[in-house]
Design a protein around this motif. Structure first.
Motif, mmCIF file in Angstrom:
data_model
loop_
_atom_site.group_PDB
_atom_site.id
_atom_site.type_symbol
_atom_site.label_atom_id
_atom_site.label_comp_id
_atom_site.label_asym_id
_atom_site.label_seq_id
_atom_site.Cartn_x
_atom_site.Cartn_y
_atom_site.Cartn_z
ATOM 1 N N GLU A 31 -8.316 -9.417 -37.100
ATOM 2 C CA GLU A 31 -7.284 -8.674 -37.834
ATOM 3 C C GLU A 31 -7.595 -7.190 -37.955
ATOM 4 O OE1 GLU A 31 -4.447 -10.190 -38.593
ATOM 5 O OE2 GLU A 31 -5.306 -12.034 -37.766
ATOM 6 N N ASP A 32 -8.697 -6.753 -37.394
ATOM 7 C CA ASP A 32 -9.115 -5.356 -37.498
ATOM 8 C C ASP A 32 -8.357 -4.506 -36.480
ATOM 9 O OD1 ASP A 32 -10.451 -2.894 -37.580
ATOM 10 O OD2 ASP A 32 -12.430 -3.822 -37.787
ATOM 11 N N ALA A 33 -7.579 -3.549 -36.949
ATOM 12 C CA ALA A 33 -6.795 -2.676 -36.073
ATOM 13 C C ALA A 33 -7.680 -1.767 -35.229
ATOM 14 C CB ALA A 33 -5.821 -1.847 -36.898
ATOM 15 N N ASP A 34 -8.950 -1.668 -35.583
ATOM 16 C CA ASP A 34 -9.898 -0.818 -34.867
ATOM 17 C C ASP A 34 -10.593 -1.578 -33.728
ATOM 18 O OD1 ASP A 34 -11.307 1.629 -34.504
ATOM 19 O OD2 ASP A 34 -13.042 0.787 -35.564
ATOM 20 N N SER A 53 -3.624 -11.592 -29.509
ATOM 21 C CA SER A 53 -3.449 -10.143 -29.311
ATOM 22 C C SER A 53 -4.325 -9.553 -28.203
ATOM 23 C CB SER A 53 -3.647 -9.358 -30.614
ATOM 24 O OG SER A 53 -5.010 -9.237 -30.937
ATOM 25 N N LYS A 81 -11.772 2.699 -30.259
ATOM 26 C CA LYS A 81 -11.792 1.318 -30.739
ATOM 27 C C LYS A 81 -13.037 0.569 -30.287
ATOM 28 C CE LYS A 81 -6.915 0.486 -31.318
ATOM 29 N NZ LYS A 81 -5.877 -0.526 -31.204
#
Length: 131
Positions: A31-34, A53, A81
């Protein structure tokens, strides 16, 4: 012709220099956008599903898709990222992680055991992809 460096040598070199992440650690990153997950398996292998994803980039296209100057560039390869690369069992992704590091990516990790380990841990899987 004599091969002076075989796949075992190349894998040993890659595994000696790339960082790794366990399935449990990778699950915590979902769930980490990074974080960007990169599926390096061949298109035919996607019938098994993939990590939610994850961007699909066959290993053979890696250098072209990772390079921002390439017309094939995929924005999933964002140097800011954390990249989590994986293949079926970890070999291709170890080589890919080494290559990405050599290209200048500083935050690359290889998923230990690849998609096989992910599946065996009953981690989340996006279902069959249209191949």
């Amino acid at each position: 012709m004599v091969i002076t460096k075989g796949f075992k040598d190349l894998l040993a070199e890659a595994n000696a220099v790339v960082d790794v992440v366990s399935v449990r650690e990778a699950m915590d990153m979902l769930e980490d956008a990074d974080v960007a997950f990169i599926d390096l398996r061949e298109r035919e292998e996607l019938v098994q599903g993939t990590i939610p994803s994850a961007a699909h980039v066959p290993r053979g296209l890696l250098e072209f898709v990772a390079d921002p100057e390439s017309p094939m560039h995929n924005p999933s390869f964002d140097p800011a990222k954390q990249l989590v690369v994986f293949c079926a069992s970890g070999g291709r992704s170890a080589l890919a992680a080494k290559t990405l590091t050599e290209m200048g990516f500083q935050r690359v990790v290889n998923l230990v055991g690849g998609f096989q380990a992910w599946s065996e841990a009953q981690a989340p899987i996006d279902p069959l992809r249209d191949v």
